[in-house]
Motif scaffolding. Sequence first.
Motif, PDB file in Angstrom:
ATOM      1  N   PHE A 149      -7.807   7.021 -15.773  1.00  0.00           N
ATOM      2  CA  PHE A 149      -9.234   7.251 -15.743  1.00  0.00           C
ATOM      3  C   PHE A 149     -10.010   7.544 -14.275  1.00  0.00           C
ATOM      4  O   PHE A 149     -11.160   7.884 -14.333  1.00  0.00           O
ATOM      5  CB  PHE A 149     -10.052   6.405 -16.933  1.00  0.00           C
ATOM      6  N   THR A 150      -9.199   7.554 -13.941  1.00  0.00           N
ATOM      7  CA  THR A 150      -9.211   8.244 -12.039  1.00  0.00           C
ATOM      8  C   THR A 150      -8.891   9.524 -11.728  1.00  0.00           C
ATOM      9  O   THR A 150      -9.290  10.648 -10.464  1.00  0.00           O
ATOM     10  CB  THR A 150      -8.433   7.366 -11.427  1.00  0.00           C
ATOM     11  N   LEU A 151      -9.039  10.280 -13.536  1.00  0.00           N
ATOM     12  CA  LEU A 151      -8.246  11.544 -12.986  1.00  0.00           C
ATOM     13  C   LEU A 151      -6.977  11.806 -12.537  1.00  0.00           C
ATOM     14  O   LEU A 151      -6.520  12.393 -11.440  1.00  0.00           O
ATOM     15  CB  LEU A 151      -9.178  12.750 -12.720  1.00  0.00           C
ATOM     16  N   CYS A 152      -5.900  10.239 -12.084  1.00  0.00           N
ATOM     17  CA  CYS A 152      -4.777  10.643 -10.652  1.00  0.00           C
ATOM     18  C   CYS A 152      -5.147  11.165  -9.667  1.00  0.00           C
ATOM     19  O   CYS A 152      -4.717  12.450  -8.872  1.00  0.00           O
ATOM     20  CB  CYS A 152      -3.888  11.815 -11.779  1.00  0.00           C
ATOM     21  N   LYS A 153      -6.458  10.695  -9.256  1.00  0.00           N
ATOM     22  CA  LYS A 153      -7.062  11.279  -8.246  1.00  0.00           C
ATOM     23  C   LYS A 153      -6.442  10.636  -6.755  1.00  0.00           C
ATOM     24  O   LYS A 153      -6.556  11.328  -5.656  1.00  0.00           O
ATOM     25  CB  LYS A 153      -8.066  11.671  -8.290  1.00  0.00           C
ATOM     26  N   GLU A 154      -5.978   9.712  -7.157  1.00  0.00           N
ATOM     27  CA  GLU A 154      -5.135   9.378  -5.793  1.00  0.00           C
ATOM     28  C   GLU A 154      -4.228   7.767  -6.405  1.00  0.00           C
ATOM     29  O   GLU A 154      -3.877   7.446  -7.151  1.00  0.00           O
ATOM     30  CB  GLU A 154      -6.475   8.125  -5.375  1.00  0.00           C
ATOM     31  N   GLN A 155      -3.403   7.728  -5.189  1.00  0.00           N
ATOM     32  CA  GLN A 155      -1.996   6.705  -5.867  1.00  0.00           C
ATOM     33  C   GLN A 155      -3.028   5.005  -6.115  1.00  0.00           C
ATOM     34  O   GLN A 155      -4.091   4.542  -5.834  1.00  0.00           O
ATOM     35  CB  GLN A 155      -1.129   6.430  -4.511  1.00  0.00           C
ATOM     36  N   PRO A 156      -2.455   4.407  -6.867  1.00  0.00           N
ATOM     37  CA  PRO A 156      -3.154   2.573  -6.786  1.00  0.00           C
ATOM     38  C   PRO A 156      -3.185   2.175  -5.866  1.00  0.00           C
ATOM     39  O   PRO A 156      -1.988   2.603  -5.297  1.00  0.00           O
ATOM     40  CB  PRO A 156      -1.444   2.073  -7.758  1.00  0.00           C
ATOM     41  N   TYR A 157      -3.701   1.403  -5.651  1.00  0.00           N
ATOM     42  CA  TYR A 157      -3.635   0.608  -3.961  1.00  0.00           C
ATOM     43  C   TYR A 157      -3.644   1.790  -3.400  1.00  0.00           C
ATOM     44  O   TYR A 157      -2.897   1.374  -1.725  1.00  0.00           O
ATOM     45  CB  TYR A 157      -2.722  -0.795  -4.243  1.00  0.00           C
ATOM     46  N   SER A 158      -4.162   2.627  -3.517  1.00  0.00           N
ATOM     47  CA  SER A 158      -4.230   3.466  -2.095  1.00  0.00           C
ATOM     48  C   SER A 158      -4.572   3.624  -0.678  1.00  0.00           C
ATOM     49  O   SER A 158      -4.127   3.419   0.349  1.00  0.00           O
ATOM     50  CB  SER A 158      -4.534   4.968  -1.993  1.00  0.00           C
ATOM     51  N   LEU A 159      -5.604   2.323  -0.520  1.00  0.00           N
ATOM     52  CA  LEU A 159      -5.583   1.793   0.536  1.00  0.00           C
ATOM     53  C   LEU A 159      -4.726   0.432   1.415  1.00  0.00           C
ATOM     54  O   LEU A 159      -5.038   0.041   2.619  1.00  0.00           O
ATOM     55  CB  LEU A 159      -7.349   0.842   0.308  1.00  0.00           C
ATOM     56  N   LEU A 160      -3.869  -0.142   0.410  1.00  0.00           N
ATOM     57  CA  LEU A 160      -2.729  -0.616   0.523  1.00  0.00           C
ATOM     58  C   LEU A 160      -1.219  -0.506   1.291  1.00  0.00           C
ATOM     59  O   LEU A 160      -1.530   0.517   0.758  1.00  0.00           O
ATOM     60  CB  LEU A 160      -2.169  -1.744   0.088  1.00  0.00           C
ATOM     61  N   SER A 161      -1.458  -0.481   1.870  1.00  0.00           N
ATOM     62  CA  SER A 161       0.361  -0.178   2.655  1.00  0.00           C
ATOM     63  C   SER A 161       1.455  -0.547   1.791  1.00  0.00           C
ATOM     64  O   SER A 161       1.165  -1.761   1.178  1.00  0.00           O
ATOM     65  CB  SER A 161       0.780  -0.232   3.734  1.00  0.00           C
ATOM     66  N   ASP A 162       2.555   0.157   1.315  1.00  0.00           N
ATOM     67  CA  ASP A 162       3.697  -0.737   0.296  1.00  0.00           C
ATOM     68  C   ASP A 162       3.737  -2.031   0.953  1.00  0.00           C
ATOM     69  O   ASP A 162       3.445  -2.692  -0.041  1.00  0.00           O
ATOM     70  CB  ASP A 162       4.775   0.467   0.496  1.00  0.00           C
ATOM     71  N   GLU A 163       3.918  -2.664   2.669  1.00  0.00           N
ATOM     72  CA  GLU A 163       4.213  -3.803   1.765  1.00  0.00           C
ATOM     73  C   GLU A 163       2.759  -4.747   1.883  1.00  0.00           C
ATOM     74  O   GLU A 163       3.146  -5.894   1.366  1.00  0.00           O
ATOM     75  CB  GLU A 163       4.007  -3.867   4.146  1.00  0.00           C
ATOM     76  N   GLN A 164       1.929  -4.141   2.491  1.00  0.00           N
ATOM     77  CA  GLN A 164       0.777  -5.023   1.394  1.00  0.00           C
ATOM     78  C   GLN A 164       0.525  -5.324   0.036  1.00  0.00           C
ATOM     79  O   GLN A 164      -0.361  -6.045  -0.426  1.00  0.00           O
ATOM     80  CB  GLN A 164      -0.742  -4.214   2.374  1.00  0.00           C
ATOM     81  N   VAL A 165       1.173  -3.949   0.115  1.00  0.00           N
ATOM     82  CA  VAL A 165       1.736  -3.877  -1.378  1.00  0.00           C
ATOM     83  C   VAL A 165       2.404  -4.963  -2.906  1.00  0.00           C
ATOM     84  O   VAL A 165       1.766  -6.348  -3.194  1.00  0.00           O
ATOM     85  CB  VAL A 165       1.902  -2.882  -2.766  1.00  0.00           C
ATOM     86  N   ILE A 166       3.685  -5.442  -1.965  1.00  0.00           N
ATOM     87  CA  ILE A 166       3.746  -6.622  -2.058  1.00  0.00           C
ATOM     88  C   ILE A 166       3.655  -7.648  -1.434  1.00  0.00           C
ATOM     89  O   ILE A 166       3.872  -9.030  -2.295  1.00  0.00           O
ATOM     90  CB  ILE A 166       5.537  -6.010  -1.184  1.00  0.00           C
ATOM     91  N   GLU A 167       2.985  -7.431  -0.275  1.00  0.00           N
ATOM     92  CA  GLU A 167       2.333  -9.235  -0.261  1.00  0.00           C
ATOM     93  C   GLU A 167       1.613  -9.479  -1.495  1.00  0.00           C
ATOM     94  O   GLU A 167       0.924 -11.105  -1.296  1.00  0.00           O
ATOM     95  CB  GLU A 167       1.843  -9.262   0.905  1.00  0.00           C
ATOM     96  N   ASN A 168       0.670  -8.469  -1.788  1.00  0.00           N
ATOM     97  CA  ASN A 168      -0.060  -9.009  -2.950  1.00  0.00           C
ATOM     98  C   ASN A 168       0.443  -9.585  -3.734  1.00  0.00           C
ATOM     99  O   ASN A 168      -0.609  -9.856  -4.796  1.00  0.00           O
ATOM    100  CB  ASN A 168      -0.713  -7.994  -3.341  1.00  0.00           C
TER     101      ASN A 168
END
Length: 780
Positions: free
Chosen positions: A705-724
């Motif tokens: 439903f975002t038409l794959c225009k961006e990566q999930p959690y695009s504003l977060l780095s990989d490390e921030q995704v893990i911290e989340n």
Amino acid sequence: MHLFLLLILQATAAIGQIDPAHCRYPLGMEDGRIKDDALKASSQWHETTGPQYARLNREEGHGAWCPAAQPSVSQYLEVDLGRLTFLTVIGTQGRYIRNSGNEFAREYRVNYSRDGKLWKSWRNRQGNEVNAYNSVIKDLRPPIVTRYVRLLPVTRLSTTICMRVELYGCSWDDGLISYSAPEGQRMQPPGYPIANLNDSTYDGVHERGKLFGGLGQLTDGVIGQDDFTRTHEYSVWPGYDYLGWKNDSLEHVEMEFVFDRQRNFTSMKVHSNNMFSRDVKIFSSVSCWFKPHFVWEAEPVEFRTVLDDRNPSARYVTVDLNHRTAKSLRCRFYFADVWMMFSEISFQSGNKHTHVQTKVQNTSVTPDDGKTPILIGCLVTIILLLVIIIFLILWCQYVCKVLEKTLIKQALVFPTACGGGYAEPDITQCTPHQCFHSNAPHYAETDIVRLQGVTGSNMYAVPALTVDSLTRKDISAAEFPRQQLIFREKLGEGQFGEVHLCEAEGLPEFLGEGSPLPDRDGHSVLVAVKQLRADATSQARNDFLKEIKIMSRLNDPNIIRLLCVCVSSDPLCMVTEYMENGDLNMFLSQREIESTLTHANNIPSVSLSDLLHMAVQISSGMKYLASLNFVHRDLATRNCLLDRRLTIKIADFGMSRNLYSSDYYRIQGRAVLPIRWMAWESILLGKFTTASDVWAFGVTLWEIFTLCKEQPYSLLSDEQVIENTGEFFRNQGRQIFLYAPPLCPPSLFELMMRCWSRDIPDRPTFEGLYQALKPHVNQS
């Protein structure tokens, strides 16, 4: 100490300090107030297509700015507005040059900077980037505070593009360049919709539960309504207009405000919610400290509000700042009830006051009574002690941060001590930090057998017992003549194998009646061939044969089919379906939602009905896998293939393709994990179940439903995704969720949120998801 000041209540307005609906004045591109030396570009096609010709409705030179190379992230047009500006609208045109040119940027991105050094990427309230078609006036929602603007043209075709531009807005007299605050929290009241009270448009840094270095919804000119669950914006979540906090984890809310220069502050206006029937009130009091130069002044301005328990309306509270001079303010807001919520904060200031300089002059003529050297020595000693204490605190924070990152990486490599496979971990007995120090093997080496992992992916995983119970007679796929496979392209590779795109001559006739392939009248068809490399280990060879055995059992219209094998000699091969429309991620990212505009311009598009039909098919395929107790572990749009009729078949090629390498997080060179699609228990505990596939399905729905225009959690780095994921584990309301896509019906976003439930039993089953999604297709 100042006495408590009088409370001034102002009637609730529809806007904040600036009204975005009226702050739409042209800033000077067309009429020349923005001079040529304020314009620059990364490149120009010719001297007659330089940045000085990027002016809306003007035809000088060759009619527009045109970059020298194909548009990319490195091509931009930069405008210096000369001062901080509240930017609300961007107007764009292509090149016209008296009807002899038609090059235009169909899409563009916007970067901006308040100081010319730190650049930020603009996104709308749903997290998407600007789209523009031909001549367009495009509202920036949210607006931005900036001095420098860069427009980065985007094209998906190999074609020349050109731009003419006008910028609209008004002067940002407030002077605020950043505010810092605790991250907003999530309200989950029984019987009411969940309200996410986070600052979703904040353009600074999110770190360890804090926001700093940016501006966001508190300065966008839009104030919240009396009922905080209602919003001014379409297709956003309840609570969107407010930044809110709960008093169970905070004694007060401390915010710091930084300005462009030293100012003489007269007042601060804070728009607060007062819906006391839901335990929300305006703040009870506030204390503000001032920093005119390098240190904070000791004496604050204190203000106590007169609480109103009769009128639940949201309102502005005006705090008298007593003409104090500073460049930074630090204010502590104290709770009057369980919740406190702000939607706008603005400041009023006059000319720079001179009382600070007067104090210095008076001090200089004070007679020296002989005690001055002693006082200076004491002050120097105190300052040195403070410096040492601050250094120790910062050092401890640094060490703790490094240690935490190290522990998280250890958790990713050794996560199964607390419950790999299908065992339910005892959270009360085993915390992530206890698990971090385990010597258990990586999850891919436990009793969950990786299938299709030999060639670089790990599609379906099942209990080892299920695999071991199979024999060669379970392989129903026939041996296909190897010489009839004609190599066309290498799709990807893994540690021991490769995936090739091949033509299979005579395959429909070979498979005979009941073939899953369309009749091609004897012509060859495209297939995916997974091949084991000659240097593969004996263990990899055994795993590859197990993959074949399992794949031969799968028979569902929404699961990729094993067609045949080549195992009579080396290299071992399995031949699976390959869909002519490629993967769903690429398919959707090249399309827009269906509209009269897309029809008029022949732009590839999909309808909302198409998206819903895709979601139902994926849920159906996953329902089938779940019924066999299969776990996919890498469900995403990149692993969903489409045929010409938009039939989806779930596959596993994503991890082995370089195109999607950025979707995977590499751990110490050993394994790659799709962490942006993984449930928290999969990342922290190595636990992969059908419930973790449900989590990934929710992310896959979000992609659709975002038409794959961006990566999930695009504003977060990989490390921030893990911290989340750690925030999900702690469950203190600080975890960050994906935003609601603008195309997504509210009921479907609620379904996504259920897929991301922290507690596994609260997540829906694939059977339940299929039954919930199916009526949407019928309604559309």
